[in-house]
Design a protein around this motif. Structure first.
Motif, PDB file in Angstrom:
ATOM      1  N   SER A  31      -7.992   9.863  -2.745  1.00  8.97           N
ATOM      2  CA  SER A  31      -8.297   9.185  -4.002  1.00  8.97           C
ATOM      3  C   SER A  31      -8.112  10.119  -5.197  1.00  8.97           C
ATOM      4  CB  SER A  31      -9.722   8.630  -3.970  1.00  8.97           C
ATOM      5  OG  SER A  31     -10.657   9.673  -3.748  1.00  8.97           O
ATOM      6  N   PHE A  87       0.179   3.209  -3.269  1.00 10.44           N
ATOM      7  CA  PHE A  87      -0.805   4.253  -3.005  1.00 10.44           C
ATOM      8  C   PHE A  87      -0.162   5.570  -2.548  1.00 10.44           C
ATOM      9  CE2 PHE A  87      -3.324   0.518  -3.131  1.00 10.44           C
ATOM     10  CZ  PHE A  87      -4.633   0.878  -3.382  1.00 10.44           C
ATOM     11  N   TYR A 135      -7.501  -4.184  -5.525  1.00  9.74           N
ATOM     12  CA  TYR A 135      -7.609  -4.129  -4.068  1.00  9.74           C
ATOM     13  C   TYR A 135      -9.037  -4.063  -3.538  1.00  9.74           C
ATOM     14  CZ  TYR A 135      -2.592  -3.616  -3.534  1.00  9.74           C
ATOM     15  OH  TYR A 135      -1.244  -3.839  -3.529  1.00  9.74           O
ATOM     16  N   GLU A 192      -6.348   1.214   4.924  1.00 10.53           N
ATOM     17  CA  GLU A 192      -6.703   0.154   3.993  1.00 10.53           C
ATOM     18  C   GLU A 192      -7.181   0.727   2.661  1.00 10.53           C
ATOM     19  OE1 GLU A 192      -6.361  -3.109   3.973  1.00 10.53           O
ATOM     20  OE2 GLU A 192      -5.239  -2.893   5.842  1.00 10.53           O
ATOM     21  N   ALA A 193      -7.084  -0.083   1.628  1.00 10.45           N
ATOM     22  CA  ALA A 193      -7.431   0.366   0.280  1.00 10.45           C
ATOM     23  C   ALA A 193      -8.867   0.870   0.200  1.00 10.45           C
ATOM     24  CB  ALA A 193      -7.205  -0.759  -0.723  1.00 10.45           C
ATOM     25  N   GLN A 194      -9.789   0.176   0.895  1.00 11.10           N
ATOM     26  CA  GLN A 194     -11.197   0.575   0.861  1.00 11.10           C
ATOM     27  C   GLN A 194     -11.363   2.001   1.380  1.00 11.10           C
ATOM     28  OE1 GLN A 194     -13.812  -1.488  -0.140  1.00 11.10           O
ATOM     29  NE2 GLN A 194     -15.261   0.200   0.100  1.00 11.10           N
ATOM     30  N   LEU A 248       0.827  -1.206   0.000  1.00 16.49           N
ATOM     31  CA  LEU A 248       0.000   0.000   0.000  1.00 16.49           C
ATOM     32  C   LEU A 248       0.864   1.261   0.000  1.00 16.49           C
ATOM     33  CD1 LEU A 248      -2.797  -0.972   2.565  1.00 16.49           C
ATOM     34  CD2 LEU A 248      -2.937  -0.988   0.080  1.00 16.49           C
ATOM     35  N   LEU A 297      -5.718  -0.361  -9.891  1.00 10.35           N
ATOM     36  CA  LEU A 297      -5.568  -0.482  -8.433  1.00 10.35           C
ATOM     37  C   LEU A 297      -6.904  -0.801  -7.770  1.00 10.35           C
ATOM     38  CD1 LEU A 297      -3.076   2.332  -7.347  1.00 10.35           C
ATOM     39  CD2 LEU A 297      -2.720  -0.130  -7.302  1.00 10.35           C
ATOM     40  N   LYS A 298      -7.954  -0.156  -8.226  1.00 11.84           N
ATOM     41  CA  LYS A 298      -9.271  -0.429  -7.636  1.00 11.84           C
ATOM     42  C   LYS A 298      -9.689  -1.876  -7.889  1.00 11.84           C
ATOM     43  CE  LYS A 298     -12.587   2.445  -7.210  1.00 11.84           C
ATOM     44  NZ  LYS A 298     -13.721   3.373  -7.372  1.00 11.84           N
TER      45      LYS A 298
END
Length: 655
Positions: A123, A33, A142, A112-114, A29, A138-139
């Motif tokens: 985002s 990210f 993850y 976390e990704a969510q 991450l 990426l979406k």
């Protein structure tokens, strides 16, 4: 921005606080990210702190250690730190004591990704950095589909299963305080919620719909899209559903649509505030400002390498300089100035006792910046030499070029101060190895120093010297005259923006003027195109491109000067002062094919063309039989001569 020395110094200490474990997933991450948002340097800073803190013991470091490990100046370390703070990967705590400043760097886990994709700031920031396709990938990677949407949760809560047991728990074991929500540091108290609510009807948007989570999203979206509370009223109305609830996805979609409809189709981007401040302050710096910037942004070890032509300093010198940070708490800019000052006083040596004595003295004087160090060093230097900056010891001479040797002259033009060794060596080499006289070298060095603003290079000096040797410059007067000639040529070139290639001196090679040439044509044949154009414009300078085009017709395409001047006058007259290249080239090509070689031939052709145009405008056509095409008959009787020598057009015109 606040001066860096007020925020962070290499001698400042810090400790590291980290979570007990960082999983491989979290490292992914951070790389995928967060790294596009902060840049590589900030992530290197984060990984270094994590590696240093994994040992578990409370080890105290200084920032000079980070500068060496990361190979960054203190300014870059500070920028990496605040980038991590802004993105939520680091919290910094500071304590000021009489011994100096100390910090605690608390590393935070990545969210976390969510949660990352649900956060409008993070985002959108990531989207602007990596682009649509990478963002979608990426979406997909993850965000897993939610299989529990069609299910009802039946999990029991804590109070459903356990009953409270009252026991006397010692106070020191009780949990005190509140746990802060782990999120991007974003303070939305600056958003005017009162103004937002003043324009929303309770029936249309009930207060209960604006939950704390919705409030935070509203503030973040307003910050992201730079929307006012009045704008956000419209966004909230668009986002509320039939149940009078505000879902996060609907709110983000409404804000995006409103932004694209009213402000811009392009998505917003992000820039660092300290980078903007730097750009606002950017201007042409003075030499002293450039030197100060060098001192403040260069580590002392790199400065020593520069002074030593790229070679590494000895371990003894490295340790001595490091102690200036650790023991004396000096910042890099001050240390760099101290190094130069000591080397100036000791013939490029760094005696330990002398260095530490100066460092101790400067600390007592509370010198904290490179500028303060430079000013203090100048005062000390002037005091040491028993003179003030306003009263330098100058050599009074009538003709310094001829009466002073090279060293004395360089000292003279430096207002009595010692010239740099490398400049003296360059000047001496011109006398010893190139055979120039001392007066000529003195003139040359003064000119080179002025032209380069003191940054004399050997190559530049030797280029001038080579030219002067070719020109046989022997005396200072010759040298000064050559410099003046060079300046005049440069000034002329600046005024004209070009050097005329056809002049009165070389025009003979471009034209052959007969001795019996009529005076009416002499002007066209003997005037260079530049002067011809200047006369046409009544003494005003012609445009350089116009002169170049006319000269090219002579030099490149081989037309005589007289023909080109006639062509130039003809085009400028018929085109209202314009000189279009395509038309000029067309006419020049036609005249060359017709074999026109003189100004008289060009003028005759122009007059014929004019006469033909006049006839065409009168008759609607041009007569095919002309006086030139008639074969004259000498034996015809006098009374019949008119019938034999006139064209049908002329005969009809006179009958």
């Amino acid at each position: 921005m606040v001066h860096l020395y007020k925020e962070l110094q290499p001698a400042d200490h810090f400790e590291i606080s980290i979570p007990q474990f960082l999983s491989a997933h979290e490292r992914q991450l951070i790389t995928l990210f967060y790294q596009p948002l902060t840049g590589l340097e900030a992530i290197c800073f984060y990984n270094t702190l994590w590696a240093e803190g994994e040992e578990g013991s409370n080890i105290t470091f200084n920032h000079y250690h980070l500068m060496n490990v990361l190979n960054m100046p203190i300014g870059k370390v500070f920028e990496a730190r605040i980038a991590l703070e802004a993105i939520g990967l680091l919290r910094t705590y500071r304590k000021d004591t009489i011994d100096g400043r100390s910090f605690i760097y608390e590393l935070m886990r990545p969210i976390e990704a969510q949660s990352f994709f649900q956060d409008p700031l993070l985002s959108m920031f990531l989207y602007s950095k990596i682009g649509e396709q990478a963002y979608r990938n990426l979406k997909t990677r993850y965000l897993k589909p939610n299989k529990t949407e069609s299910y009802t949760e039946v999990s029991r809560t804590f109070v459903d299963v356990f009953k409270p047991v009252h026991k006397n728990v010692p106070k020191d074991l009780q949990v005190s305080g509140t746990t802060r929500k782990k999120d991007v540091p974003f303070y939305y108290h600056q958003f005017d919620f009162n103004l937002l609510f003043s324009g929303l009807s309770e029936h249309l948007v009930p207060t209960s719909a604006i939950t704390p989570e919705v409030r935070e999203s509203i503030a973040k979206l307003a910050f992201l899209y730079q929307l006012t509370p009045l704008d956000m009223q419209k966004v909230v109305i668009l986002a509320i559903d039939e149940n009078l609830k505000i879902q996060d996805e609907r709110l983000k979609k409404a804000a995006l649509e409103y932004y694209q409809l009213t402000i811009s189709k392009d998505l917003p981007n992000f820039s660092k505030t300290f980078e903007e401040s730097k750009q606002e302050k950017e201007s042409t710096p003075s030499k002293e400002q450039e030197l100060l910037h060098y001192y403040e942004t260069t580590s002392p070890i790199d400065h020593l390498r520069n002074l030593n032509n790229g070679k590494e300093p000895t371990p003894y010198i490295r340790e001595l300089v490091e102690n200036l940070f650790i023991k004396h708490g000096m910042n890099p800019g001050v240390v760099n100035v101290l190094i130069d000052y000591v080397m100036l006083q000791t013939d490029k040596k760094l005696p330990k006792n002398f260095v530490e004595t100066i460092a101790d003295h400067w600390n007592r004087k509370n010198i904290r910046t490179a500028q303060e160090a430079m000013e203090f060093a100048r005062l000390e230097h002037d005091k040491y030499n028993n003179k003030t900056p306003q009263q330098p010891e100058l050599i009074q001479v009538k003709n310094p070029y001829d009466s002073l040797n090279v060293y004395e002259f360089l000292k003279y033009i430096n207002e009595g101060k010692e010239p740099f060794d490398y400049i003296v060596k360059i000047a001496d080499s011109l006398v010893k190895y190139h055979g120039l006289s001392v007066p000529v070298v003195n003139v040359l060095m003064e000119y080179a120093i002025k032209q380069t603003d003191g940054k004399v290079s050997k190559k530049f000096v030797e280029t001038i010297a080579s030219n002067w040797i070719t020109l046989n410059i022997q005396t200072s007067d010759d040298a000064l005259a050559q410099i003046q000639k060079t300046k005049d040529e440069k000034q002329s070139k600046r005024e004209l923006l070009f050097n005329a290639r056809i002049t009165n001196e070389n025009i003979q090679q471009f034209t052959a003027i007969p001795e019996d040439l009529d005076e009416d044509y002499q002007y066209y044949e003997s005037t260079p195109p530049y002067q011809f154009l200047k006369n046409y414009y009544k003494g005003n300078e012609p445009f350089p491109m116009t002169v170049k085009l006319a000269e090219d017709l002579v030099i490149v395409y081989g037309l005589p000067v007289g023909v080109v001047n006639v062509l130039t006058e003809y085009v400028l007259t018929t085109q209202n002062g314009q000189f279009p290249k395509r038309l000029v080239d067309t006419i020049a090509s036609s005249w060359r094919q017709l074999g026109i070689q003189t100004a008289q031939g060009a003028i005759d052709y122009v007059l014929q063309q004019k006469e033909a145009k006049d006839l065409h405008s009168k008759l609607g056509y041009v007569p095919k039989i002309t006086p030139e095409s008639i074969i004259k008959v000498e034996t015809v009787r006098k009374e019949w001569q008119g019938y034999a020598s006139l064209t049908p057009y002329e005969f009809l015109k006179h009958s």
